[in-house]
Design an enzyme around this catalytic site. Structure first.
Site, PDB file in Angstrom:
ATOM      1  NE  ARG A 141       3.424  -1.935   2.801  1.00  0.00           N
ATOM      2  CZ  ARG A 141       4.102  -2.642   3.699  1.00  0.00           C
ATOM      3  NH1 ARG A 141       3.660  -2.716   4.942  1.00  0.00           N
ATOM      4  NH2 ARG A 141       5.176  -3.305   3.351  1.00  0.00           N
ATOM      5  CB  SER A 174      -1.458  -2.791  12.012  1.00  0.00           C
ATOM      6  OG  SER A 174      -1.377  -3.083  10.648  1.00  0.00           O
ATOM      7  CE  LYS A 191       3.650  -0.635   9.976  1.00  0.00           C
ATOM      8  NZ  LYS A 191       2.329  -1.290  10.119  1.00  0.00           N
TER       9      LYS A 191
END
Length: 214
Positions: free
Chosen positions: A40, A109, A138
């Site tokens: 990521r 997700s 996040k």
């Protein structure tokens, strides 16, 4: 493609670890038991992301551990990664699946049964369900619990991991959830000993009683 082993799923974060150190952290984490790696890179340029993906892929490939790219379908294809992971605000899963083809992994997700059912219909292979706890990595709209994960697992029929602020010390929250594994970020990326951290997390997951009654 064969289903991925989701037992201990590492999500990298260059904000928590200097980019040049990420491949080394990944290697140590794999030695400790990580079974799947997601790269990521939220702030890297396309060139930087590509180069970092190649460096991490050299590690995962050597250990025969799948590498999944977060969000960026172009990077996943450019480095011939094993798959892609997308969120609810990213490219639609049905489009991603069409472009990826049938031979790469597609993770999505989700936080509700409805999102999970849509992902299953659109060709997802597995799900990331969360967040279980508030996390600095996040923005979290709402939290899910073991019962919600269990319902998503049963109704979607897709393998899944719990994610969001998970550490060895709070792994018991997954008891009865039927989660196929756990996804972690800071618990490994911020550790001074990623191999030991991964080993501890794997053991905590095995002891969590994910198949026990809630």
């Amino acid at each position: 493609m064969n289903p991925a082993d989701l037992t201990l799923y590492l999500v990298t974060d260059s904000d928590l670890c200097p980019p040049e150190k990420v491949p080394g952290v990944v290697e140590k984490a794999i030695r400790g038991g990580v079974t799947l790696v997601q790269l990521r890179e939220k702030t890297a340029s396309s060139r930087e992301f590509y180069q970092r993906a190649l460096a991490v892929k050299a590690v995962t490939q050597a250990y025969h551990v799948p590498l999944i790219i977060n969000d960026r379908l172009d990077i996943a294809l450019a480095v011939d990664a094993d798959g892609l992971h997308i969120g609810q605000e990213d490219l639609p899963a049905s489009v991603a699946r069409r472009i990826l083809g049938p031979d790469r992994l597609l993770g999505v997700s989700v936080s509700t049964v409805e999102e999970a059912m849509a992902a299953a219909q659109d060709g997802a292979d597995h799900l990331g369900v969360g967040a279980l706890f508030p996390t600095d990595t996040k923005e979290v709209d709402h939290l899910v619990d073991a019962l919600a994960i269990r319902q998503i697992r049963q109704q979607s029929g897709l393998p899944l991991v719990g994610i969001g602020g998970i550490k060895a010390s709070n792994m018991g929250v997954l008891r009865g959830s039927l989660a196929d594994g756990v996804a972690v970020v800071s618990a490994i990326m911020c550790s001074h000993d990623p191999e030991a951290a991964a080993r501890e997390l794997g053991e905590a997951y095995r002891k969590a009683g994910v198949t026990d009654e809630i």
